[in-house]
Design a protein around this motif. Structure first.
Motif, PDB file in Angstrom:
ATOM      1  N   UNK A  72      34.526  30.339  45.601  1.00 26.26           N
ATOM      2  CA  UNK A  72      34.132  31.757  45.610  1.00 26.26           C
ATOM      3  C   UNK A  72      35.331  32.675  45.429  1.00 26.26           C
ATOM      4  N   UNK A  73      36.466  32.343  46.052  1.00 24.75           N
ATOM      5  CA  UNK A  73      37.659  33.195  45.922  1.00 24.75           C
ATOM      6  C   UNK A  73      38.175  33.185  44.479  1.00 24.75           C
ATOM      7  N   UNK A  74      38.399  31.992  43.941  1.00 27.91           N
ATOM      8  CA  UNK A  74      38.910  31.904  42.566  1.00 27.91           C
ATOM      9  C   UNK A  74      37.925  32.437  41.547  1.00 27.91           C
ATOM     10  N   UNK A  75      36.637  32.163  41.768  1.00 26.25           N
ATOM     11  CA  UNK A  75      35.595  32.609  40.843  1.00 26.25           C
ATOM     12  C   UNK A  75      35.472  34.129  40.846  1.00 26.25           C
ATOM     13  N   UNK A  76      35.518  34.738  42.036  1.00 28.17           N
ATOM     14  CA  UNK A  76      35.401  36.208  42.115  1.00 28.17           C
ATOM     15  C   UNK A  76      36.554  36.885  41.379  1.00 28.17           C
TER      16      UNK A  76
END
Length: 259
Positions: A72-76
């Motif tokens: 979620x962090x990298x994707x966001x």
């Protein structure tokens, strides 16, 4: 009619999964394959057992939670950067001249090839995993946003300007909304690639996560644990794909792909 088609699709999916499990069962009980890997009953029972009994420090849900947090962090970060740069490249020739050559050089490089540099730049902490997931997601999101912005009907942008809108207003009121279906297609592909990448990153160096479950099973010579990790990855990847599809249906009802 749509209701009937949906039930047929669910029935076909259950039939194919059942056939796969039957072949797996027959293969591990009637051939030498059974000496190398457990049957589906053993693996499924172990999956449920890991909900209560931890592997390492966490249950299987805890490991999946760690992996999802990293994704979620990298994707966001990739969503913000990919949509901004891709849309700008598709809308502005100047932005395309600046960013496109660099993007085209980075795009063919597989995320796994960046692992040594990620470790050198960010160490073995979480930042290196965020970086790898960002790169894996960024490529797909940027490409689709770029194609979406380039495919906007010039009649719409011309009408917008004729009615008095400036370039910035045309970008946000015509180009970006018209690119949403293409952007969503990129988001769906990117979430799958991001999930696969975090598993690969965790296999290299980690103490938790779905990828760690697999590599720990290899070190312990535990085939069942390896298959438990693989099943968990497959199920979560499937659920992420369904989630993205549902989001598209809700947010892009007006487009053909969102119906």
């Amino acid at each position: 009619m749509k209701f009937v088609y949906r039930y047929r699709a669910v029935g076909a999916a259950l039939l194919s999964i059942g056939a796969f499990l039957l072949l797996w069962h027959l293969g591990t009980n009637g051939t030498a394959l059974g000496k190398m890997m457990p049957g589906p009953g053993t693996v499924i029972a172990s999956v449920f057992d890991t909900f209560a009994h931890p592997i390492g420090k966490y249950s299987i849900l805890g490991h999946i939670g760690w992996s999802l947090t990293r994704v979620l962090v990298g994707y966001a970060l990739a969503v913000v950067a990919g949509i901004a740069i891709g849309t700008l490249m598709g809308w502005s020739r100047t932005a395309a001249a600046i960013f496109n050559p660099i993007y085209q050089m980075i795009r063919p490089i597989p995320p796994i090839a960046w692992i040594p540099l990620a470790i050198l730049w960010f160490g073995l902490a979480e930042s290196s995993k965020y970086f790898l997931i960002f790169l894996a997601s960024f490529n797909n999101i940027t490409l689709n946003a770029y194609d979406g912005a380039r495919s906007v009907d010039s009649t719409l942008t011309g009408a917008s300007k004729m009615l008095g809108a400036n370039n910035v207003q045309t970008l946000f009121t015509v180009v970006l909304p018209s690119s949403v279906p293409a952007i969503f297609a990129g988001l769906q592909v990117a979430i799958g690639v991001a999930w696969a990448t975090v598993v690969a990153a965790e296999m290299v160096r980690s103490t938790e996560g779905a990828g760690w479950v697999i590599i720990n099973g290899q070190e312990m010579n535990n085939t069942t644990q390896i298959l438990v990790g693989i099943v968990a990855i497959g199920v979560v990847g499937f659920l992420l794909a369904i989630l993205m599809r549902k989001l598209e249906e809700r947010l892009c009802r007006w487009s053909k792909s969102g119906r």
